[in-house]
Design an enzyme around this catalytic site. Structure first.
Site, short mmCIF file in Angstrom:
data_model
loop_
_atom_site.label_atom_id
_atom_site.label_comp_id
_atom_site.label_asym_id
_atom_site.label_seq_id
_atom_site.Cartn_x
_atom_site.Cartn_y
_atom_site.Cartn_z
N THR A 156 0.87 -1.19 0.00
CA THR A 156 0.00 0.00 0.00
C THR A 156 0.90 1.24 0.00
O THR A 156 1.37 1.65 -1.05
CB THR A 156 -0.98 0.01 1.19
OG1 THR A 156 -0.26 -0.24 2.40
CG2 THR A 156 -2.05 -1.05 1.02
N LYS A 182 3.71 -6.79 4.18
CA LYS A 182 3.51 -5.40 3.79
C LYS A 182 3.21 -4.59 5.03
O LYS A 182 2.68 -5.10 6.03
CB LYS A 182 2.39 -5.25 2.75
CG LYS A 182 0.99 -5.65 3.22
CD LYS A 182 0.22 -4.68 4.06
CE LYS A 182 0.20 -3.27 3.51
NZ LYS A 182 -0.54 -2.34 4.46
N THR A 193 -0.32 -2.64 11.42
CA THR A 193 -1.10 -2.68 10.18
C THR A 193 -0.25 -3.34 9.13
O THR A 193 0.45 -2.71 8.37
CB THR A 193 -1.60 -1.34 9.68
OG1 THR A 193 -2.44 -1.58 8.56
CG2 THR A 193 -0.57 -0.39 9.25
N GLU A 279 6.75 4.93 7.25
CA GLU A 279 6.37 6.12 6.48
C GLU A 279 7.22 7.32 6.89
O GLU A 279 7.15 7.79 8.03
CB GLU A 279 4.88 6.40 6.68
CG GLU A 279 4.01 5.37 6.00
CD GLU A 279 2.54 5.46 6.35
OE1 GLU A 279 1.74 4.85 5.61
OE2 GLU A 279 2.20 6.10 7.35
N ASN A 407 0.48 10.59 5.34
CA ASN A 407 -0.82 10.25 5.90
C ASN A 407 -1.86 11.32 5.64
O ASN A 407 -3.06 11.01 5.57
CB ASN A 407 -0.67 9.98 7.41
CG ASN A 407 -0.09 8.61 7.65
OD1 ASN A 407 -0.79 7.61 7.57
ND2 ASN A 407 1.21 8.55 7.91
N SER A 412 -5.61 10.39 -1.40
CA SER A 412 -5.60 11.20 -2.63
C SER A 412 -5.19 10.35 -3.83
O SER A 412 -4.48 9.39 -3.70
CB SER A 412 -4.63 12.36 -2.48
OG SER A 412 -5.01 13.17 -1.39
#
Length: 412
Positions: A156, A182, A193, A279, A407, A412
């Site tokens: 993702t 992932k 997650t 991230e 985030n 988007s």
């Protein structure tokens, strides 16, 4: 950008006898990207899993638990990315059931022998029609050596695919362990997650495999944190096909310790890859806590440090504002902690800097030494609680401007 991690080359990911994988572009949420994976399991394999503890767990998590609890042979896994199918109520459960039914019809097995997995945006309906339409392309793509492609298809916000593979000799038999995962954000123990899938061609009795998947999760995916959020879809699955001829009925079986080491090693490599691809991450941080009375209090201290946004932003800036670490240790709820016995070090690339002891700043500590360590890409925060012999590691990353950007723009 990842911290000292690159996806292994396809030839470094060994096929597991009894497993075939295929991927396709289904357009689940975005066009022109691989977002659907089918994993076919030969009959006779054992399958075990652990799942998120989030009470808002997704429909596929509910269905996976049901299908595993039935005790039937699991013959396929289907994984979509883009839409999490979480927070979708009865419609989401029907979508997961319809997905399993379509896979079952395609492969000639019962829907109850299929495990569904979804990851992506929460609160949006899963486009089952597009998913089902792409399944024949996954079936036509099924091959034993598609781990590399499948690792890319389950991503993702990941910037790199995460996969690992090992081979070990057990009782004159070559045993293979290969896996993929992932995850990059919304990462916290119990579980993060993340989706994780590990397969081996060893044969493992069902009760022992369930014990193994829990132990492997506890030593890997439950030791990582990026941002302290526990997701709705987290799943970790271990599959044992038995095709190598090496079989294990219980933990005392000769050679089982070597298999366990290989499975846990692959799981730990995958878990650390998630943190290295956190991230916006620019640094990989190991919080090593020792000298505790038991493992749980060592973990409590490790998580307190690793979850702290103040600690994590200081590491991003290479700012040796190390009182934040002491504060985190202090609020970790370790009963009767004698702070005068606590010692804290920063380490990297051969540099080992004592920061705190005897309840305060170490006499030998110089701020320029702390800043030098914090500029490294890989850093160890070592804490000695001075009250026992237990230890535990927690793995995390820094918190950067890009975490907010990623985030803020996620949908988007």
């Amino acid at each position: 950008m990842t911290v000292n991690y690159a996806t292994p080359a396809p030839e470094k990911l060994f096929p597991v006898a009894g497993i075939r994988l295929g991927v396709a572009e289904a357009g689940i949420r975005k066009a022109d990207r691989r977002d659907l994976t089918l994993l076919e399991v030969e009959s006779g394999a054992t399958v075990a899993g652990v799942f998120t503890q989030n009470r808002f767990c997704a429909a596929p998590v509910h269905l996976c638990r049901q299908h595993l609890a039935s005790g039937r042979d699991i013959r396929a896994l289907v994984i979509n990315t883009g839409i999490a199918n979480a927070g979708t109520g009865d419609e989401g459960m029907r979508a997961a059931q319809d997905t399993c039914a379509a896979v079952g019809q395609l492969l000639g097995v019962d829907a109850g022998q299929v495990l569904p997995f979804s990851t992506g945006v929460i609160l949006e309906p899963l486009p089952v029609d597009r998913l089902v339409a792409a399944l024949p392309r996954c079936r036509d793509d099924l091959q034993a050596d598609r781990w590399h492609a499948a690792a890319h298809a389950i991503m993702t916000t990941d910037t790199v695919a995460k996969a690992a593979s090992r081979r070990v000799e057990i009782d004159s038999k070559t045993v293979t362990v290969t896996g993929m995962s992932k995850g990059a954000g919304m990462i916290k123990p119990n579980m993060a997650t993340m989706l994780g899938f590990v397969a081996t061609d060893a044969g493992v009795a069902a009760p022992l495999l369930q014990q193994l998947v829990r132990e492997a999760a506890d030593e890997s995916f439950n030791c990582i944190t990026v941002d302290g959020d526990t997701s709705t879809n987290d799943s970790f699955i271990v599959i044992a096909t038995g095709r190598s001829g090496a079989t294990f009925a219980d933990a005392a079986a000769p050679g089982y310790a070597r298999l366990r080491e290989a499975v846990v090693g692959v799981a730990r490599e995958l878990a650390q890859a998630i943190v290295r691809d956190g991230e916006g991450a620019t640094k990989f941080i190991t919080v090593a806590v020792e000298g505790g009375r038991d493992r749980e209090e060592c973990r409590a201290v490790g998580y307190a440090i690793a979850h702290s946004p103040l600690v994590k932003t200081a590491f991003f800036a290479s700012d040796p504002n190390l009182g934040r670490i002491l504060a985190a240790i202090g609020y970790a709820r370790v009963d009767d902690l004698a702070v005068d016995n606590v010692r804290v070090w920063l380490s990297s690339a051969g540099h080992d800097v004592l920061v705190a002891e005897k309840g305060g700043r170490a006499a030998s500590y110089r701020e320029e030494d702390g800043a030098r360590v914090m500029q490294s890409k890989e850093i160890i925060v070592r804490v000695d609680l001075g009250r026992g012999k237990a230890s535990a590691n927690v793995y995390t990353c820094d918190l950067s401007y890009d975490y907010v950007k990623i985030n803020a723009d996620y949908r988007s």
